[in-house]
Structure formats: structure tokens, C-alpha cells
Design a protein around this motif. Structure first.
Motif, short mmCIF file in Angstrom:
data_model
loop_
_atom_site.label_atom_id
_atom_site.label_comp_id
_atom_site.label_asym_id
_atom_site.label_seq_id
_atom_site.Cartn_x
_atom_site.Cartn_y
_atom_site.Cartn_z
N ARG A 127 -2.11 4.04 -8.09
CA ARG A 127 -3.41 4.68 -8.37
C ARG A 127 -4.06 3.96 -9.56
O ARG A 127 -3.46 3.86 -10.63
N PRO A 183 0.82 -1.21 0.00
CA PRO A 183 0.00 0.00 0.00
C PRO A 183 0.85 1.26 0.00
O PRO A 183 0.48 2.24 -0.63
N GLY A 236 1.60 3.41 -3.11
CA GLY A 236 0.67 4.42 -3.63
C GLY A 236 0.22 4.20 -5.06
O GLY A 236 0.09 5.16 -5.82
N ARG A 276 -14.24 -1.42 -6.60
CA ARG A 276 -13.70 -0.67 -5.47
C ARG A 276 -13.57 -1.57 -4.24
O ARG A 276 -12.55 -1.54 -3.54
N ARG A 320 -9.58 -1.95 -3.12
CA ARG A 320 -9.16 -1.01 -2.08
C ARG A 320 -8.53 -1.71 -0.88
O ARG A 320 -7.53 -1.20 -0.32
N TYR A 327 -4.60 -0.25 -2.80
CA TYR A 327 -4.64 0.56 -4.01
C TYR A 327 -5.52 1.78 -3.80
O TYR A 327 -6.55 1.72 -3.11
N GLN A 328 -5.14 2.89 -4.44
CA GLN A 328 -5.98 4.08 -4.43
C GLN A 328 -6.91 4.00 -5.65
O GLN A 328 -6.45 4.03 -6.78
#
Length: 445
Positions: free
Chosen positions: A19, A14, A17, A34, A38, A42-43
Motif C-alpha cells: 500500500r 501484486p 498487497g 497513480r 497502479r 501496488y494499491q
């Protein structure tokens, strides 16, 4: 999710970062993506259409895009094609159904997608594909970083190579200068050391330096190697260092006037000089020369009674230079001799006190001595008679002048000569003028 897949998914941390942009016109699909992605750090950003997705990408960077194939106005193939054209480093994944095989092939060709995933998807499969895609992107990033670093280092290496020769030359000059400073400091220390004995008496002032300079000239004339010539020069500077411990009264007395005890003490100085210098590695060659510089070519010298080639050549050179200067400053005889007379006395020691080859080199430097015809005869000490006149200087076994040429012998002088010969245990030949007394017995007779 199996333990193996969980471990694999955890490899993308994580904190890194990553994206991810998810594009689909169905909100429930976006919610599912999502919820799935998530928890793994993950963003996640979602878009309801291709146009919205492009707008989001213009404002922020994404590492990976997951797009559905079937969307109104702009399908997934067209959307990913535009993403590839504008953001080629973003990884592209397509979600498609079995009925969309033609469109999928088109997306693969135009959008150059990383993978396509059939709907409905398997969560583990989707997570694995995302993880592998991001790991591949991480490797590409590292590859790009290393390539940039390599290019930078290559440029630096190119500059270094361009300046390397100059830097080597500069460093060589620095080392040469440092070596010269060390050499000069060493020689300065030697000269200071040599001056210690000269401080004991005014007659010795400059003696060591003159002897050293003349010795080096003779060595060069004889063709000695540079290192050997340097040893001769250093020995010339230091040849009297063994005299430092001698009494002032003895230093001030010419050798010809010393008695037996004084001569015994005086003759120790070559050995003491060697002992003083041997601990220094750079002076060991000079130390051996210092020890032997009072040896005679005929073997009658000291301290070891060496003869001929057994005497180090540097010592044979130093013997000539030392006696030549010693005769001029009055340390060998009762009086000081001018240069021409000193040169003449040295020349008369050929083959006895001095090496003929060294003597020839010496005379080439300081000037030749014209041969002088003499009607003379060699007479043993026991057969000397009052009234005889010396045709040559009478020298001791150490090369010290006892009586000069043209000296008229009387009973007292003859007794002293005989006593000296018996004390030294030698058969002394005395050269006297031949006045017609051909019946005089010679030393061989």
C-alpha cells in the motif's frame, strides 16, 4: 521501460498487497503517480495535503509514502518528519525540485527519508526506487520475523535446557526399568525352560535352581566377573536340559545302576544341552559350561576328556554344585546322602574329580570337612583280595559312587571291579584299610 527494469519491478508481486500513499497539492502529479504505479500491482491512495495524508494514515496502514516537497501549510519535510515520528516503519520518499536543496537536506536529517527524487522524474528511475524500497522493507519484515522466531526458540531452548537434566534422568529411569523388565523376562523364560526336565520326575524338583544358586555363590567366592558368574548361574539352571530326550526309565535310574548302553546314552546329554543353547547369543557362554560340567579335573571325564585348567572354570564350579545336590536327591547313587555325608564325599574328590581351588571355595560356603586320619594303602584292582575293607568310597571315572567306604570286599565284588577297570581301560586304584598287610602290592608296584 527496459526489459531489465520491468523484470525488476515485477519482483514486487501484486499479491503481496503493498500500500502506497502519494501526497501532493497538484492533482495532475497525483494522477501521474497513480497511472505509473497502479499497473505494477501496488494499491495507491492519494492525499492533497500533509494534513490529509496524516489523517489517512491514522485510519489505515501504508508501506510507503511518496510526498512532494512544496505544499502549502505543511511542506514535505515537516510531513515526513511527523510520519517518521508516528509510523517509523513506513518507508519515506521525497519529490523535490533543484531549487529546494536546503529543504531537502532538512528533510533528510529530520524525516530520515529513504530516497529523494528530483522533479521532473524519470518513470523507470521512480519505479526502481519504489521497488528497491519495498524490497528493503520486505527484508526488514523477514528479519524481524526471524528475530522474533529466534527469540522464541531461544526461550524454548532455555526452558528445554532447564528441564533437560530432569528429562534425562526420567528417560534413564525408564530405560533402566525397561531393561530390568527384559532381563526379568529373560530369566523367567530360562527358569521355565529349566523346569521342563524337572517335570519328568519328582526327585529333580528344585534341583536346577539349587545347583544354580550354589554355583553362583562359588563363582562369587572365587572372584569371577559379574558376566562370568551370570553364565555360571544360567548354566546351573540349564545343565540338565540335554536330558529332555532321555527315556523316563533312564531318568529315574541312579547313574551308579546304569549298564554300559545306558551310560553311553546318558553321557550324550552335555553335548545335546550345548547344542540346544548355542543358537541363543546370550547363552553361548553358559552352553560351553554345560558341555564341560561332567569333565574331571584328572582328565577322566566326558565328553572331551579335558583336564585341569583346560576345563572352563564355570564347568569346574558346576561339577561340584551338581554332584553335591545330586548325592542328596539320589540321582548318582542307590541311596540319598545327608548334607554332611554328601559334603564329605565331594571333599574326597579333591584333585581327581574336582578342582582343589573350587572345592575350597565350596567348603567355605557349605562348611568345612574335618580331615580324617586313615591307615590305608592303595591297591590295584588286580591285587585286591577278599576280606579287604574299603577305606574310601570307590568312584567311577565319571565321579559316580560304586561302593561306599567301609565296604567288605568279596570275590564277586572284586570280579566286578576288575571287569569295570578292563572295560573302561583304566588303571584303578582302590584304597583299603591297612591292617598290617604291608606286603600288599600297590598300584604303583
Amino acid at each position: 521501460m527496459s526489459e531489465e527494469l520491468a523484470v525488476q519491478a515485477a519482483a514486487v508481486k501484486p499479491g503481496e498487497g503493498w500500500r502506497i500513499l502519494c501526497v501532493d497539492d497538484e492533482p495532475n502529479i497525483l494522477s501521474s503517480l497513480r497511472r505509473l504505479l497502479r499497473p505494477h500491482g501496488y494499491q495507491i491512495v492519494v492525499a492533497g495535503s500533509g494534513a490529509e495524508g496524516l489523517q489517512l494514515m491514522e485510519g489505515q496502514a501504508f508501506d510507503l509514502v511518496v510526498s512532494d516537497m512544496r505544499m502549502p501549510e505543511m511542506d514535505g519535510a515537516r510531513f515526513l518528519e511527523l510520519v517518521r515520528a508516528r509510523w517509523p516503519d513506513t518507508v519515506r520518499i521525497l519529490l523535490t525540485g533543484y531549487a529546494d536543496i536546503t529543504s531537502t537536506v532538512d528533510a533528510i536529517n529530520k524525516g530520515e527519508i529513504y530516497r529523494y527524487i528530483s522533479k521532473p522524474w524519470d518513470d523507470n528511475d521512480l519505479l526502481l526506487v519504489v521497488r528497491q524500497a519495498l524490497e528493503t522493507k520486505a527484508l526488514e519484515r523477514e528479519k524481524a520475523r526471524l528475530e522474533a522466531l529466534t527469540a522464541q526458540q531461544n526461550e524454548e531452548l532455555k526452558d528445554l535446557n532447564a528441564n533437560l537434566e530432569l528429562k534425562v534422568m526420567e528417560r534413564t529411569v525408564e530405560l533402566r526399568q525397561a531393561n530390568e523388565r527384559i532381563k526379568n523376562s529373560f530369566l523367567t523364560s530360562i527358569k521355565v525352560f529349566a523346569n521342563l526336565i524337572e517335570l519328568r520326575g519328582s526327585t529333580l524338583a528344585g534341583h536346577s535352581r539349587r545347583v544354580a544358586d550354589l554355583s553362583r555363590k562359588i563363582a562369587n567366592r572365587l572372584g569371577l566377573k559379574p558376566a562370568e558368574a551370570q553364565d555360571v548361574f544360567l548354566a546351573g539352571l540349564l545343565h540338565d536340559v540335554g536330558k529332555i530326550g532321555l527315556p523316563d526309565a533312564l531318568l529315574a535310574k541312579p547313574v551308579a545302576q546304569m549298564n554300559g548302553d545306558e551310560l553311553g546314552l546318558y553321557r550324550k546329554h552335555p553335548v545335546k544341552g550345548e547344542q540346544s543353547l548355542m543358537p541363543l547369543a546370550d547363552l553361548q557362554g553358559a552352553a560351553r559350561i554345560v558341555r564341560a560340567h561332567h569333565e574331571r579335573f584328572d582328565g577322566q571325564g566326558y565328553p572331551d576328556g579335558l583336564a585341569g585348567p583346560a576345563i572352563p572354570v564355570g564347568a569346574r564350579i558346576l561339577a561340584v554344585a551338581n554332584d553335591y545336590d545330586g548325592l542328596q536327591i539320589g540321582v548318582l547313587a542307590q541311596r540319598r546322602y545327608p548334607e554332611d555325608e554328601a559334603r564329605k564325599l565331594i571333599a574326597e574328590g579333591r584333585g581327581r574329580r574336582y578342582d582343589p581351588e573350587v572345592l575350597d571355595a565350596f567348603l567355605e560356603i557349605v562348611g568345612h570337612v574335618e580331615p580324617e586320619y586313615r591307615a590305608e594303602v592303595a591297591v590295584s584292582a588286580e591285587h585286591l583280595k577278599p576280606g579287604m575293607v574299603l577305606s574310601r568310597d570307590l568312584m567311577s571315572r565319571e565321579g559316580v559312587l560304586l561302593l561306599s567306604a567301609d565296604y567288605l570286599l568279596d570275590e564277586a565284588l572284586i570280579r566286578q571291579i576288575r571287569t569295570y577297570a578292563r572295560t573302561e581301560g583304566i588303571l584303578m586304584n582302590v584304597f583299603v584299610r591297612n591292617t598290617g598287610a604291608s606286603n600288599e602290592k600297590t598300584a604303583a608296584g
